[in-house]
Design a protein around this motif. Structure first.
Motif, short mmCIF file in Angstrom:
data_model
loop_
_atom_site.label_atom_id
_atom_site.label_comp_id
_atom_site.label_asym_id
_atom_site.label_seq_id
_atom_site.Cartn_x
_atom_site.Cartn_y
_atom_site.Cartn_z
N THR A 137 0.33 17.48 -1.65
CA THR A 137 1.60 17.63 -0.95
C THR A 137 1.58 16.87 0.36
OG1 THR A 137 2.07 19.78 -1.95
CG2 THR A 137 3.13 19.30 0.16
N ALA A 138 2.55 16.00 0.54
CA ALA A 138 2.61 15.16 1.73
C ALA A 138 3.86 14.30 1.66
CB ALA A 138 1.38 14.26 1.83
N VAL A 139 4.15 13.65 2.76
CA VAL A 139 5.14 12.58 2.76
C VAL A 139 4.40 11.29 2.41
CG1 VAL A 139 6.81 11.27 4.11
CG2 VAL A 139 6.57 13.75 4.47
N TYR A 140 4.89 10.60 1.42
CA TYR A 140 4.26 9.37 0.95
C TYR A 140 5.06 8.17 1.47
CZ TYR A 140 1.08 11.91 -2.07
OH TYR A 140 0.07 12.73 -2.54
N GLY A 175 0.80 -1.21 0.00
CA GLY A 175 0.00 0.00 0.00
C GLY A 175 0.84 1.26 0.00
N TRP A 176 0.21 2.32 -0.42
CA TRP A 176 0.78 3.67 -0.30
C TRP A 176 -0.13 4.49 0.59
CZ3 TRP A 176 5.44 5.31 -1.95
CH2 TRP A 176 6.09 4.57 -2.93
N PHE A 177 0.49 5.20 1.51
CA PHE A 177 -0.21 6.14 2.38
C PHE A 177 0.49 7.49 2.26
CE2 PHE A 177 -3.06 3.48 4.94
CZ PHE A 177 -2.61 2.22 4.58
N ARG A 178 -0.18 8.51 2.73
CA ARG A 178 0.46 9.82 2.75
C ARG A 178 0.07 10.54 4.02
NH1 ARG A 178 -2.83 13.22 -1.96
NH2 ARG A 178 -4.73 13.61 -0.74
N LYS A 223 -7.61 -0.01 4.56
CA LYS A 223 -7.30 1.42 4.43
C LYS A 223 -6.72 1.96 5.73
CE LYS A 223 -10.76 2.54 0.90
NZ LYS A 223 -11.89 3.42 0.54
N THR A 224 -6.58 1.09 6.71
CA THR A 224 -6.13 1.51 8.03
C THR A 224 -4.64 1.28 8.17
OG1 THR A 224 -8.28 0.89 8.94
CG2 THR A 224 -6.46 1.21 10.49
N ARG A 248 -2.35 10.03 8.86
CA ARG A 248 -1.90 9.27 7.71
C ARG A 248 -3.12 8.78 6.93
NH1 ARG A 248 3.46 5.79 8.43
NH2 ARG A 248 3.98 7.86 9.25
N GLU A 249 -3.07 8.94 5.63
CA GLU A 249 -4.23 8.72 4.77
C GLU A 249 -3.92 7.65 3.73
OE1 GLU A 249 -7.17 11.62 2.14
OE2 GLU A 249 -5.02 12.07 2.21
#
Length: 121
Positions: A90-93, A34-37, A103-104, A44-45
């Motif tokens: 814009t975020a840290v990924y 997964g990728w989160f940001r 999604k958690t 964190r999303e």
């Protein structure tokens, strides 16, 4: 397995970036990558995820067709192609690995270091 994310940078709104996440070894076939940001001051999303075996893909609601997640079996990498970027992207990924789709963030037990994506207006 260790994960290493790279590919972040500065891009203008409307531009594209491709993030990659290299795994130190072949993920199990049941693994979900997964990728989160995470933007400053925000939680964190979830961005996207892919099942390693069947390449089934999942996306966060905000993606709306702009991002594509894929995996390369030969290179043990997962990529996130991001198009039509917006300043709010814009975020840290972070890339992550887990045993099932979610999604958690807490459901993922391996995390790479983050890579910063900055989208200028």
């Amino acid at each position: 397995v260790q994960l290493q994310a790279f590919g972040g940078g500065l891009v203008q709104a409307g531009g594209s970036l491709r993030l990659s996440c290299a795994a130190s070894e072949r993920p199990f076939s049941s693994t979900v990558m997964g990728w989160f940001r995470q933007a400053p001051g925000k939680e964190r999303e979830f961005v996207a995820a892919i099942r390693w075996s069947r390449a089934s893909t999942f996306y966060g609601d905000f993606v709306k067709g702009r991002f594509t997640i894929s995996r390369d079996n030969a290179k043990n990498t997962v990529s996130l192609q991001m198009n039509s970027l917006k300043p709010e992207d814009t975020a840290v990924y972070y890339c992550a690995a887990g045993s099932s789709y979610s999604k958690t963030p807490r459901e993922y037990n391996r995390w790479g270091q983050g890579t910063l994506v900055t989208v200028s207006s």
